[in-house]
Scaffold this motif. Structure first.
Motif, mmCIF file in Angstrom:
data_model
loop_
_atom_site.group_PDB
_atom_site.id
_atom_site.type_symbol
_atom_site.label_atom_id
_atom_site.label_comp_id
_atom_site.label_asym_id
_atom_site.label_seq_id
_atom_site.Cartn_x
_atom_site.Cartn_y
_atom_site.Cartn_z
ATOM 1 N N VAL A 18 0.967 -1.210 -0.288
ATOM 2 C CA VAL A 18 -0.008 0.078 -0.133
ATOM 3 C C VAL A 18 0.895 1.405 0.058
ATOM 4 N N LEU A 19 0.711 2.237 -0.908
ATOM 5 C CA LEU A 19 1.374 3.639 -0.859
ATOM 6 C C LEU A 19 0.521 4.555 -0.478
ATOM 7 N N ASP A 20 0.356 5.578 0.306
ATOM 8 C CA ASP A 20 -0.214 6.425 0.743
ATOM 9 C C ASP A 20 0.396 7.944 0.266
ATOM 10 N N ILE A 21 0.047 8.295 -0.895
ATOM 11 C CA ILE A 21 0.492 9.571 -1.179
ATOM 12 C C ILE A 21 0.173 11.013 -0.515
ATOM 13 N N GLY A 22 1.185 11.884 -0.209
ATOM 14 C CA GLY A 22 0.694 13.027 0.573
ATOM 15 C C GLY A 22 0.335 12.548 1.989
ATOM 16 N N THR A 23 1.185 11.583 2.544
ATOM 17 C CA THR A 23 0.699 10.905 4.040
ATOM 18 C C THR A 23 0.338 11.765 4.924
ATOM 19 N N GLY A 24 1.167 13.102 4.980
ATOM 20 C CA GLY A 24 1.129 13.994 6.079
ATOM 21 C C GLY A 24 1.614 13.520 7.360
ATOM 22 N N ASN A 25 0.823 13.442 8.193
ATOM 23 C CA ASN A 25 1.297 12.781 9.668
ATOM 24 C C ASN A 25 1.182 11.339 9.687
ATOM 25 N N GLY A 26 0.663 10.604 8.676
ATOM 26 C CA GLY A 26 0.776 9.124 8.412
ATOM 27 C C GLY A 26 -0.331 8.430 9.223
ATOM 28 N N LEU A 27 -1.378 9.043 9.917
ATOM 29 C CA LEU A 27 -2.165 8.229 10.810
ATOM 30 C C LEU A 27 -3.163 7.564 9.913
ATOM 31 N N LEU A 28 -3.470 7.816 8.704
ATOM 32 C CA LEU A 28 -4.275 6.786 7.956
ATOM 33 C C LEU A 28 -3.497 5.569 7.728
ATOM 34 N N LEU A 29 -1.999 5.453 7.606
ATOM 35 C CA LEU A 29 -1.633 4.175 7.398
ATOM 36 C C LEU A 29 -1.345 3.287 9.013
ATOM 37 N N GLN A 30 -1.375 4.106 9.974
ATOM 38 C CA GLN A 30 -1.541 3.577 11.382
ATOM 39 C C GLN A 30 -2.863 2.798 11.284
ATOM 40 N N GLU A 31 -3.894 3.593 10.964
ATOM 41 C CA GLU A 31 -5.186 2.724 10.879
ATOM 42 C C GLU A 31 -5.149 1.597 10.109
ATOM 43 N N LEU A 32 -4.460 1.628 8.808
ATOM 44 C CA LEU A 32 -4.450 0.271 7.741
ATOM 45 C C LEU A 32 -3.678 -0.580 8.583
#
Length: 258
Positions: A168-182
């Motif tokens: 999974v790639l999250d572009i424009g991840t910012g603080n990365g919290l979406l990836l933590q949720e994933l």
């Protein structure tokens, strides 16, 4: 010829009117502006109150100081509002804006432990992550998205078996919290990129603190990406908006490759 008798002048009234005129003449627009600006109250992190509240507070301050009210104007504020909106749109499309914003959020994290803004809110982020999990499980099992059958609940229960294969790639991840949720949903091959170095520093710091050190974060501009690998799932929660808000938005939108 008949004479005209003038009413006797009231010395006290005349004196009050004269003093009022002098006070009105002495108070300049600059003084009114200073008084109003002194009531432009800022929040803990520097965001100002809304315009209506600022105007109310400024009027109260002027009244308390016995300043005469500023003259009314027929000038419409619509032009100012449009110009302000255009300025915000331009800023939101510039890397310098995000560098400054994430520098502030990184400072807030280091000093107070704050994670920063959750785009669209925590509830929406959790919903997106949960929906993404179900979608990827369906695809892994050879089902079309939104297809429902009796094996659905069993697949979700065994989700980790399917999700472990997804990159999974999250572009424009910012603080990365979406990836933590994933990661909480069972995804394990997670990468976040952002063209703001401050954002990547913040995302790494939060992931380390919250126990998600396995998430990979990189500084990268999606329009000039240096990534050579491919991903099965690419996510975006605001990068396309930022590209569109750039002064050269139409050109950048055409050159985007995602």
């Amino acid at each position: 010829m008949a004479g005209i008798r003038l009413a006797p002048e009231d010395p006290e009234l005349s004196s009050q009117q004269s003093r009022g005129a002098v006070v009105s003449d002495l108070i300049s627009d600059d003084e009114r502006s200073v008084a109003a600006d002194s009531w432009s109250i800022k929040s803990e992190y520097g965001s100002t109150l809304d315009d209506d509240q600022r105007q109310t507070d400024a009027a109260d301050a002027l009244s308390a100081a016995n300043f005469p009210p500023a003259p009314s104007s027929d000038y419409s504020s619509d032009k100012e509002e449009v110009e302000a909106e255009e300025a915000v749109q331009s800023m939101l499309g510039l890397q310098s804006y995000w560098d400054s914003a994430y520098a502030d959020e990184l400072t807030n994290f280091r000093e107070h432990g704050h994670a920063g803004e959750v785009w669209f809110g925590a509830d929406v982020m959790e919903l997106v992550a949960s929906w993404t999990k179900g979608l990827c499980i369906d695809i892994s099992h050879g089902q079309l998205p939104n297809h429902v059958d009796d094996t659905k609940s069993e697949l979700v229960d065994q989700g980790d078996k399917y999700l472990s294969t997804w990159s999974v790639l999250d572009i424009g991840t910012g603080n990365g919290l979406l990836l933590q949720e994933l990661a909480k949903q069972g995804f394990s091959h997670l990468t976040g990129t952002d063209y703001s170095e401050g954002a990547v520093q913040l995302a790494r710091s939060l992931a380390d603190r919250d126990g998600f050190a396995n998430i990979n974060f990189l500084v990268d501009d999606v329009l000039e990406t240096k990534l050579e690998r491919q991903f099965q799932l690419v996510m975006d929660k605001g990068t396309l908006d930022a590209i569109g808000l750039h002064p050269d938005g139409p050109v950048k939108r055409c050159s985007s490759s995602f």
